[in-house]
Design a protein around this motif. Structure first.
Motif, short mmCIF file in Angstrom:
data_model
loop_
_atom_site.label_atom_id
_atom_site.label_comp_id
_atom_site.label_asym_id
_atom_site.label_seq_id
_atom_site.Cartn_x
_atom_site.Cartn_y
_atom_site.Cartn_z
N MET A 1 0.83 -1.16 0.00
CA MET A 1 0.00 0.00 0.00
C MET A 1 0.89 1.24 0.00
O MET A 1 1.89 1.30 0.70
CB MET A 1 -0.90 0.00 1.24
CG MET A 1 -1.71 1.25 1.31
SD MET A 1 -2.40 1.66 2.92
CE MET A 1 -1.00 1.56 3.96
N ALA A 2 0.52 2.24 -0.78
CA ALA A 2 1.28 3.48 -0.89
C ALA A 2 1.03 4.37 0.32
O ALA A 2 -0.10 4.50 0.79
CB ALA A 2 0.89 4.21 -2.17
N ARG A 13 8.95 10.95 2.43
CA ARG A 13 9.29 9.87 1.50
C ARG A 13 8.02 9.15 1.13
O ARG A 13 7.18 8.88 1.99
CB ARG A 13 10.25 8.86 2.15
CG ARG A 13 11.59 9.46 2.49
CD ARG A 13 12.44 8.47 3.18
NE ARG A 13 13.08 7.59 2.20
CZ ARG A 13 13.96 6.68 2.50
NH1 ARG A 13 14.32 6.50 3.75
NH2 ARG A 13 14.50 5.93 1.58
N ASN A 14 7.88 8.85 -0.14
CA ASN A 14 6.77 8.03 -0.60
C ASN A 14 7.26 6.59 -0.63
O ASN A 14 8.32 6.30 -1.19
CB ASN A 14 6.32 8.48 -1.99
CG ASN A 14 5.68 9.84 -1.94
OD1 ASN A 14 4.92 10.15 -1.02
ND2 ASN A 14 5.98 10.69 -2.90
N ALA A 49 9.57 4.41 -2.93
CA ALA A 49 8.98 4.48 -4.27
C ALA A 49 9.93 5.10 -5.29
O ALA A 49 9.87 4.76 -6.47
CB ALA A 49 7.67 5.26 -4.23
N GLU A 50 10.78 6.00 -4.85
CA GLU A 50 11.68 6.69 -5.78
C GLU A 50 12.93 5.88 -6.09
O GLU A 50 13.34 5.76 -7.24
CB GLU A 50 12.07 8.05 -5.19
CG GLU A 50 12.89 8.91 -6.14
CD GLU A 50 13.19 10.27 -5.55
OE1 GLU A 50 14.35 10.69 -5.62
OE2 GLU A 50 12.25 10.91 -5.01
N MET A 54 14.77 -1.02 -0.15
CA MET A 54 14.07 -1.41 1.07
C MET A 54 14.58 -0.55 2.22
O MET A 54 15.78 -0.39 2.42
CB MET A 54 14.31 -2.89 1.39
CG MET A 54 13.53 -3.37 2.58
SD MET A 54 11.75 -3.15 2.44
CE MET A 54 11.36 -4.41 1.26
N THR A 55 13.64 0.02 2.97
CA THR A 55 13.94 0.91 4.07
C THR A 55 13.26 0.35 5.32
O THR A 55 12.16 -0.20 5.23
CB THR A 55 13.35 2.32 3.77
OG1 THR A 55 13.87 2.77 2.54
CG2 THR A 55 13.68 3.30 4.86
N PHE A 56 13.88 0.51 6.45
CA PHE A 56 13.30 0.08 7.71
C PHE A 56 13.06 1.33 8.55
O PHE A 56 14.00 1.98 8.98
CB PHE A 56 14.19 -0.94 8.41
CG PHE A 56 14.34 -2.18 7.57
CD1 PHE A 56 13.42 -3.21 7.68
CD2 PHE A 56 15.36 -2.30 6.65
CE1 PHE A 56 13.52 -4.33 6.88
CE2 PHE A 56 15.47 -3.42 5.84
CZ PHE A 56 14.55 -4.44 5.96
#
Length: 147
Positions: A1-2, A13-14, A49-50, A54-56
């Motif tokens: 989900m966005a 951040r998106n 999204a950009e 992967m980000t935590f």
């Protein structure tokens, strides 16, 4: 989900957040608010999204997160009339957002202050077609607006 994740100071951040198809306590899939308010992990995985990296994300350090309103349905008994307040929320860093806070509490404890003091760590503010999940730890004050 966005989702749009916003840090103190306004940097955003998106991301795409991964949610479970089932959630305890109600019918339907997990919502971002369920994940942010969970007593479990402090870090949630999100795909930027950009950059497609992967980000935590450390939940406590988010000022707020925005999602389309359809992804954060207000789960209120259809036979109960909710209390609604149009508000402006001012964050500690000066960011402001306007929207609608909706809740159902017993009459003896139905003031906005009762809700804010007992709301989960991330409480929803409806901003038209989007919902801002606001981290109480980053709120300076909430003002009611005239309707």
């Amino acid at each position: 989900m966005a989702a749009q994740l916003i840090l103190p100071g306004g940097a955003s951040r998106n991301v795409a957040v991964f949610l479970s198809e089932a959630a305890p306590g109600y019918t339907g899939g997990e919502r971002l608010s369920d994940l942010l308010n969970a007593s479990g992990p402090q870090f949630i995985p999100a795909l930027d999204a950009e950059t497609n990296v992967m980000t935590f994300v450390h939940c406590e350090n988010l000022a707020l997160a925005r999602v389309d309103a359809e992804h954060e349905p207000n789960i209120i008994d259809q036979f109960t009339i909710p209390t609604e307040h149009e508000v402006e929320v001012t964050m500690v860093d000066g960011q402001k957002l306007r929207g609608l806070i909706t809740y159902v509490l017993p009459d003896a404890h139905s003031r906005l202050t009762d809700y804010l003091n007992n709301a989960p760590a991330f409480f929803p503010v409806l901003e038209g077609e989007r919902v801002a999940l606001v981290n109480k730890r980053h709120v300076a004050y909430v003002e009611t607006l005239r309707r």
